[in-house]
Design a protein around this motif. Structure first.
Motif, short mmCIF file in Angstrom:
data_model
loop_
_atom_site.label_atom_id
_atom_site.label_comp_id
_atom_site.label_asym_id
_atom_site.label_seq_id
_atom_site.Cartn_x
_atom_site.Cartn_y
_atom_site.Cartn_z
N ASP A 64 37.91 67.75 53.22
CA ASP A 64 38.35 67.33 54.55
C ASP A 64 37.38 66.34 55.18
N ASP A 65 36.68 65.56 54.34
CA ASP A 65 35.75 64.54 54.82
C ASP A 65 36.54 63.30 55.23
N ALA A 66 36.82 63.20 56.52
CA ALA A 66 37.64 62.09 57.04
C ALA A 66 37.01 60.74 56.74
N HIS A 67 35.69 60.65 56.78
CA HIS A 67 35.02 59.37 56.52
C HIS A 67 35.22 58.94 55.07
N ALA A 68 35.09 59.87 54.15
CA ALA A 68 35.32 59.55 52.74
C ALA A 68 36.77 59.12 52.53
N TRP A 69 37.71 59.84 53.15
CA TRP A 69 39.12 59.46 53.04
C TRP A 69 39.35 58.07 53.63
N SER A 70 38.68 57.76 54.74
CA SER A 70 38.88 56.43 55.34
C SER A 70 38.32 55.33 54.45
N ASN A 71 37.30 55.63 53.67
CA ASN A 71 36.75 54.65 52.72
C ASN A 71 37.65 54.45 51.51
N LEU A 72 38.68 55.26 51.37
CA LEU A 72 39.61 55.11 50.27
C LEU A 72 40.29 53.74 50.30
N TYR A 73 40.50 53.21 51.48
CA TYR A 73 41.08 51.87 51.62
C TYR A 73 40.17 50.84 50.93
N ILE A 74 38.87 50.96 51.15
CA ILE A 74 37.91 50.04 50.53
C ILE A 74 37.86 50.28 49.02
N ILE A 75 37.87 51.54 48.61
CA ILE A 75 37.86 51.85 47.18
C ILE A 75 39.08 51.22 46.51
N ALA A 76 40.25 51.37 47.12
CA ALA A 76 41.48 50.81 46.56
C ALA A 76 41.36 49.29 46.46
N ASN A 77 40.80 48.65 47.47
CA ASN A 77 40.61 47.19 47.42
C ASN A 77 39.67 46.80 46.29
N ARG A 78 38.63 47.59 46.06
CA ARG A 78 37.69 47.30 44.97
C ARG A 78 38.37 47.47 43.62
N ILE A 79 39.24 48.47 43.51
CA ILE A 79 39.99 48.69 42.27
C ILE A 79 40.92 47.50 42.01
N VAL A 80 41.64 47.08 43.04
CA VAL A 80 42.53 45.93 42.90
C VAL A 80 41.73 44.70 42.48
N GLY A 81 40.59 44.46 43.12
CA GLY A 81 39.75 43.31 42.78
C GLY A 81 39.26 43.37 41.34
N ALA A 82 38.86 44.55 40.91
CA ALA A 82 38.36 44.71 39.54
C ALA A 82 39.46 44.49 38.51
N PHE A 83 40.62 45.09 38.73
CA PHE A 83 41.73 44.90 37.79
C PHE A 83 42.19 43.44 37.79
N SER A 84 42.19 42.80 38.95
CA SER A 84 42.58 41.39 39.03
C SER A 84 41.60 40.52 38.26
N ASP A 85 40.31 40.84 38.36
CA ASP A 85 39.30 40.08 37.63
C ASP A 85 39.44 40.27 36.13
N VAL A 86 39.56 41.52 35.70
CA VAL A 86 39.68 41.81 34.27
C VAL A 86 41.00 41.26 33.73
N GLY A 87 42.07 41.34 34.52
CA GLY A 87 43.37 40.87 34.07
C GLY A 87 43.68 39.44 34.48
N ARG A 88 42.66 38.62 34.63
CA ARG A 88 42.85 37.24 35.08
C ARG A 88 43.50 36.35 34.03
N ASP A 89 43.45 36.77 32.77
CA ASP A 89 44.09 36.00 31.69
C ASP A 89 44.94 36.94 30.84
N GLN A 90 45.64 36.39 29.90
CA GLN A 90 46.56 37.20 29.10
C GLN A 90 45.83 38.22 28.24
N VAL A 91 44.64 37.89 27.77
CA VAL A 91 43.86 38.85 26.97
C VAL A 91 43.56 40.10 27.80
N GLY A 92 43.11 39.90 29.04
CA GLY A 92 42.82 41.02 29.93
C GLY A 92 44.07 41.80 30.30
N LYS A 93 45.14 41.09 30.60
CA LYS A 93 46.40 41.75 30.94
C LYS A 93 46.89 42.62 29.79
#
Length: 158
Positions: A64-93
């Motif tokens: 029930d750590d509300a602050h950790a849950w609120s940081n989930l938005y940032i975590i999700a953005n970091r995940i999206v950024g990482a997958f976008s970077d790794v999948g930037r070309d067809q080899v990564g995709k």
């Protein structure tokens, strides 16, 4: 005696509202994660990499750590950024599509370092979900994904 009882009831009532407020904040963040944050991250990863990856949270570890849950938005953005970077070309995709089906976010104690692991088509991200951890999380995910995807399965030979 009625006065003492009234004072105790008031104190218990105030304590209950404080506890309810914390749980309410955590509940609000959990709802936001389930209805907005995680579905948006899944859509963004699919748009950027042409691969559909499920994202879930180990709710028990976040508690029930509300602050950790609120940081989930940032975590999700970091995940999206990482997958976008790794999948930037067809080899990564292709590597992501072949090896990753799911991402699980697990909260660990603030004294533990963040760890990213790919096993059985699941990327497990262990993070303290603290403000400090958010600054380095994307680089940790990118490095771990690149290593797991490159060393686990070399590109097929024609």
């Amino acid at each position: 005696m009625n006065r003492a009882f009234a004072a105790i009831a008031f104190i218990l009532g105030a304590a209950t509202s404080a506890l309810f407020g914390q749980n309410f904040d955590a509940h609000r963040e959990i709802e936001k994660a389930n209805k907005q944050t995680l579905p948006a991250a899944v859509r963004q990863i699919e748009e950027n990499t042409d691969v559909k990856v499920a994202i879930s949270v180990d709710a028990e570890s976040f508690g029930d750590d509300a602050h950790a849950w609120s940081n989930l938005y940032i975590i999700a953005n970091r995940i999206v950024g990482a997958f976008s970077d790794v999948g930037r070309d067809q080899v990564g995709k292709d590597a992501i599509e072949r090896e990753v089906k799911k991402v699980v976010i697990v909260r660990v104690a603030s004294t533990e370092e963040g760890v990213v692991e790919l096993k059985n088509h699941t990327v497990t991200i262990r993070t303290s979900a603290s403000d400090k951890a958010m600054t380095v999380l994307q680089n940790i995910i990118i490095a771990a994904l690149e290593k797991a995807l490159n060393t686990g399965h070399p590109p097929p030979t024609p």
